[in-house]
Write a protein that holds these residues in place. Structure first.
Motif, mmCIF file in Angstrom:
data_model
loop_
_atom_site.group_PDB
_atom_site.id
_atom_site.type_symbol
_atom_site.label_atom_id
_atom_site.label_comp_id
_atom_site.label_asym_id
_atom_site.label_seq_id
_atom_site.Cartn_x
_atom_site.Cartn_y
_atom_site.Cartn_z
ATOM 1 N N MET A 1 -71.604 5.083 4.220
ATOM 2 C CA MET A 1 -72.261 3.794 4.036
ATOM 3 C C MET A 1 -71.279 2.645 4.158
ATOM 4 O O MET A 1 -70.192 2.698 3.601
ATOM 5 C CB MET A 1 -72.874 3.774 2.653
ATOM 6 N N ALA A 2 -71.689 1.633 4.886
ATOM 7 C CA ALA A 2 -70.818 0.472 5.065
ATOM 8 C C ALA A 2 -70.700 -0.293 3.750
ATOM 9 O O ALA A 2 -71.618 -0.290 2.928
ATOM 10 C CB ALA A 2 -71.391 -0.433 6.150
ATOM 11 N N LEU A 3 -69.561 -0.935 3.565
ATOM 12 C CA LEU A 3 -69.348 -1.726 2.349
ATOM 13 C C LEU A 3 -70.404 -2.817 2.226
ATOM 14 O O LEU A 3 -70.919 -3.088 1.145
ATOM 15 C CB LEU A 3 -67.954 -2.355 2.371
ATOM 16 N N GLY B 1 -53.330 6.477 -15.155
ATOM 17 C CA GLY B 1 -54.086 5.550 -16.007
ATOM 18 C C GLY B 1 -55.309 4.963 -15.325
ATOM 19 O O GLY B 1 -55.558 5.165 -14.140
ATOM 20 N N THR B 2 -56.053 4.231 -16.141
ATOM 21 C CA THR B 2 -57.330 3.650 -15.700
ATOM 22 C C THR B 2 -57.186 2.145 -15.498
ATOM 23 O O THR B 2 -56.580 1.453 -16.311
ATOM 24 C CB THR B 2 -58.420 3.912 -16.765
ATOM 25 N N GLU B 3 -57.777 1.673 -14.419
ATOM 26 C CA GLU B 3 -57.696 0.250 -14.076
ATOM 27 C C GLU B 3 -59.091 -0.197 -13.637
ATOM 28 O O GLU B 3 -59.806 0.559 -12.986
ATOM 29 C CB GLU B 3 -56.708 0.129 -12.920
ATOM 30 N N VAL B 4 -59.470 -1.400 -13.996
ATOM 31 C CA VAL B 4 -60.791 -1.894 -13.579
ATOM 32 C C VAL B 4 -60.638 -3.280 -12.939
ATOM 33 O O VAL B 4 -60.028 -4.178 -13.519
ATOM 34 C CB VAL B 4 -61.779 -1.968 -14.768
ATOM 35 N N MET B 5 -61.192 -3.406 -11.764
ATOM 36 C CA MET B 5 -61.130 -4.687 -11.061
ATOM 37 C C MET B 5 -62.362 -5.523 -11.375
ATOM 38 O O MET B 5 -63.458 -4.996 -11.556
ATOM 39 C CB MET B 5 -61.078 -4.461 -9.555
ATOM 40 N N TYR B 6 -62.160 -6.824 -11.391
ATOM 41 C CA TYR B 6 -63.285 -7.739 -11.598
ATOM 42 C C TYR B 6 -63.126 -8.916 -10.647
ATOM 43 O O TYR B 6 -62.094 -9.065 -9.981
ATOM 44 C CB TYR B 6 -63.345 -8.215 -13.055
ATOM 45 N N ARG B 7 -64.143 -9.727 -10.584
ATOM 46 C CA ARG B 7 -64.123 -10.867 -9.655
ATOM 47 C C ARG B 7 -63.677 -12.116 -10.400
ATOM 48 O O ARG B 7 -64.404 -12.655 -11.239
ATOM 49 C CB ARG B 7 -65.523 -11.060 -9.045
ATOM 50 N N GLU C 1 -59.711 -9.501 -3.549
ATOM 51 C CA GLU C 1 -59.352 -9.162 -2.162
ATOM 52 C C GLU C 1 -60.177 -7.977 -1.647
ATOM 53 O O GLU C 1 -60.197 -7.696 -0.464
ATOM 54 C CB GLU C 1 -57.840 -8.890 -2.023
ATOM 55 N N ILE C 2 -60.876 -7.306 -2.573
ATOM 56 C CA ILE C 2 -61.744 -6.189 -2.177
ATOM 57 C C ILE C 2 -63.121 -6.749 -1.825
ATOM 58 O O ILE C 2 -63.720 -7.473 -2.624
ATOM 59 C CB ILE C 2 -61.889 -5.171 -3.337
ATOM 60 N N LYS C 3 -63.592 -6.375 -0.643
ATOM 61 C CA LYS C 3 -64.836 -6.979 -0.130
ATOM 62 C C LYS C 3 -66.018 -6.859 -1.095
ATOM 63 O O LYS C 3 -66.718 -7.846 -1.360
ATOM 64 C CB LYS C 3 -65.202 -6.348 1.212
ATOM 65 N N ALA D 1 -69.938 -9.646 -4.157
ATOM 66 C CA ALA D 1 -71.025 -9.352 -5.097
ATOM 67 C C ALA D 1 -71.467 -10.651 -5.756
ATOM 68 O O ALA D 1 -70.643 -11.448 -6.201
ATOM 69 C CB ALA D 1 -70.561 -8.353 -6.149
ATOM 70 N N GLU D 2 -72.775 -10.856 -5.806
ATOM 71 C CA GLU D 2 -73.288 -12.112 -6.362
ATOM 72 C C GLU D 2 -73.692 -11.971 -7.824
ATOM 73 O O GLU D 2 -74.449 -12.783 -8.346
ATOM 74 C CB GLU D 2 -74.476 -12.577 -5.498
ATOM 75 N N MET D 3 -73.185 -10.925 -8.459
ATOM 76 C CA MET D 3 -73.490 -10.686 -9.879
ATOM 77 C C MET D 3 -72.219 -10.134 -10.526
ATOM 78 O O MET D 3 -71.272 -9.804 -9.822
ATOM 79 C CB MET D 3 -74.643 -9.690 -10.033
ATOM 80 N N PRO D 4 -72.192 -10.034 -11.868
ATOM 81 C CA PRO D 4 -71.020 -9.432 -12.506
ATOM 82 C C PRO D 4 -70.740 -8.044 -11.918
ATOM 83 O O PRO D 4 -71.627 -7.191 -11.867
ATOM 84 C CB PRO D 4 -71.429 -9.337 -13.974
ATOM 85 N N VAL D 5 -69.528 -7.871 -11.453
ATOM 86 C CA VAL D 5 -69.159 -6.632 -10.769
ATOM 87 C C VAL D 5 -67.918 -6.040 -11.432
ATOM 88 O O VAL D 5 -67.051 -6.775 -11.915
ATOM 89 C CB VAL D 5 -68.903 -6.913 -9.257
ATOM 90 N N ALA D 6 -67.856 -4.718 -11.467
ATOM 91 C CA ALA D 6 -66.643 -4.028 -11.911
ATOM 92 C C ALA D 6 -66.375 -2.882 -10.958
ATOM 93 O O ALA D 6 -67.290 -2.136 -10.605
ATOM 94 C CB ALA D 6 -66.819 -3.503 -13.338
ATOM 95 N N LEU D 7 -65.131 -2.789 -10.505
ATOM 96 C CA LEU D 7 -64.724 -1.665 -9.671
ATOM 97 C C LEU D 7 -63.728 -0.848 -10.480
ATOM 98 O O LEU D 7 -62.626 -1.303 -10.790
ATOM 99 C CB LEU D 7 -64.106 -2.147 -8.357
#
Ligand code: ZN
Length: 358
Positions: A228-230, A263-269, A304-306, A311-317
Motif C-alpha cells: 500500500m502506498a503511503l 528501546g521504544t520511540e514515538v514520532m509525532y507531528r 520529515e516522515i510523509k 496526517a490531518e489529525m493527531p498522529v503517532a508513529l
C-alpha cells in the motif's frame, strides 16, 4: 482480493448504474420526475448497460401499496428482493473501505437475477455498481464516493440497504496502520521482516478493539500482507476525518547491523500546534514502556516522515523496538511480547480518545 474476483468475471455481467436523486419508490407522485432526473444525470456516463430501464419497469410493477408503505416509512437507499430459498444469514457483506467499495455476496444468484428482480432505489453516494455471478454466487460491487458503513434491515421479501456515514455509527474513528507490507518489507534482520512484526501487532490490536465497547470505529490500512502506498494509508485517515491515526513500525540502525541500540520511540507531528499529536505520542510511549518494559527513547519530531506530516489529525508513529538489537529482536518475535505491545497501544488509543472528551 475481492476486487480481483470481480474483475475476473468476464461473463455477460449486468452493469447497474444508479446515480443521483432520492429514493422515490415510496412516493408515486414524485416518481416520474425522479426518473427523468436520473436519466438526465446518467447521460454522458457510459458504464455498460444501464439499469434504468429495469428500475422503471420494476417500479411500476411493484409499486408498494399505501399500506405497505406505512409499514416501511423509512426511505432506504436500495431495496433488493431476497431470492427464494436464500437465507438472509448467508448473504455476506465485505467493506473494502480502502477502495470505497462494498461487496455483497448472495449465494444462489444467477446472472440474470436483476433483470427479473431489479434493485430499486438510488443514493447520491453511489458512483458505480456492477454485478456478476460465478459458481452460483452473485457478487454485487458498489462503489461509493467515500467510506460508508452498510446497514440493512429486511422483511420476508426484501432487504433494505443503506450507506451510513461512519460518524453516525461510531463515536470515535481511528485508523491503524501496520507499517510496510507486500514488496515493501521495511527493515529486516536475521530473516525477520519488519512488515511481519508490525502486522502481527496490529492483528492483535484488532482483537482488543473488537472486544471494546467505546463505539470506536477502527479502520485498518491492512490486515494481511498487502502492499500500500503511503498516500493511500494517510489518505484513508484523512478521508475518514479520523480522530487518531496510529502507524506501527519497528526500528533499525541506519547500517542495519546488529547493535546494542534499543528501546521504544514515538514520532509525532510538531506542526500540529494543538499539541494533540504529541500528547497521543506520549500516551503511546508510556503505555508501551509500562506494557513491554522497554527503554524510553522519547517522543521525537516526525514531520520529515510523509504519513506523519500529511496526517490531518493527531498522529503517532510508533517504533516498538530495534530489529537490529539481539534481545529486542528475540522478544518482538514472541506472541506474548507482541500481545503486550498490542494491548498497550490499544489502551493508549482509548486513553487519548477519552482524554479528548474531558
Ligand atoms: Zn518502518
Amino acid at each position: 482480493m475481492e476486487r480481483k474476483i470481480i474483475n475476473s468475471i468476464t461473463m455477460a455481467s449486468v452493469v447497474l448504474t444508479i446515480l443521483c436523486g432520492v429514493v422515490l419508490y415510496l412516493c408515486p407522485n414524485l416518481h416520474t420526475s425522479a426518473m427523468e432526473q436520473q436519466v438526465a444525470m446518467t447521460n454522458g456516463v457510459s458504464m455498460g448497460e444501464s439499469v434504468l430501464g429495469l428500475i422503471r419497469a420494476n417500479t411500476e410493477m411493484t409499486q408498494q401499496s399505501p399500506l405497505e408503505a406505512e409499514e416501511h416509512p423509512v426511505m432506504h437507499h436500495l431495496r433488493m428482493q431476497i431470492p427464494d430459498n436464500v437465507n438472509i444469514q448467508h448473504i455476506s457483506f465485505i467493506n473494502n473501505y480502502l477502495y470505497n467499495t462494498i461487496l455483497i455476496k448472495v449465494p444462489g444468484l444467477g446472472n440474470t437475477y436483476f433483470y427479473d428482480y431489479p434493485m430499486i432505489g438510488s443514493c447520491n453516494h453511489i458512483v458505480d455498481m456492477t454485478y456478476g455471478s460465478a459458481n452460483n454466487v452473485g457478487l454485487i460491487e458498489i462503489t461509493l464516493d467515500n467510506v460508508y458503513e452498510l446497514t440493512y434491515t429486511y422483511d420476508d421479501k426484501y432487504m433494505y440497504i443503506d450507506f451510513v456515514n461512519p460518524r453516525d455509527v461510531y463515536d470515535y474513528i481511528v485508523v491503524v496502520d501496520a507499517g510496510h507490507g507486500g514488496i515493501d518489507v521495511g527493515c529486516s534482520h536475521s530473516g525477520v521482516l519488519e512488515k511481519q512484526l508490525t502486522l502481527s501487532i496490529v492483528q492483535k490490536m484488532k482483537e482488543y478493539f473488537d472486544q471494546d465497547n467505546h463505539r470506536i470505529g477502527v479502520y485498518y490500512t491492512r490486515l494481511d500482507d498487502s502492499d500500500m502506498a503511503l498516500a493511500q494509508r494517510v489518505g484513508l485517515a484523512n478521508q475518514l476525518e479520523a480522530d487518531l491515526f496510529l502507524s506501527v513500525h519497528i526500528n533499525s540502525t541506519a547500517s542495519g547491523r546488529t547493535s546494542s541500540i534499543h528501546g521504544t520511540e514515538v514520532m509525532y507531528r510538531v506542526s500540529d500546534t494543538t499539541g494533540q499529536s504529541k500528547a497521543f505520542a506520549q500516551n503511546c510511549l508510556q503505555a508501551l514502556l509500562d506494557g513491554i518494559g522497554s527503554k524510553s527513547r522519547g517522543v521525537v519530531a516526525g514531520d520529515e516522515i510523509k504519513i506523519v506530516r500529511t496526517a490531518e489529525m493527531p498522529v503517532a508513529l510508533v517504533e516498538v523496538g530495534y530489529i537490529t538489537n539481539k534481545e529486542e529482536l528475540q522478544l518482538m518475535q514472541t506472541e506474548e511480547y507482541q500481545d503486550r505491545a498490542a494491548e498497550a497501544l490499544y489502551h493508549a488509543v482509548v486513553q487519548t480518545l477519552t482524554e479528548k472528551e474531558e
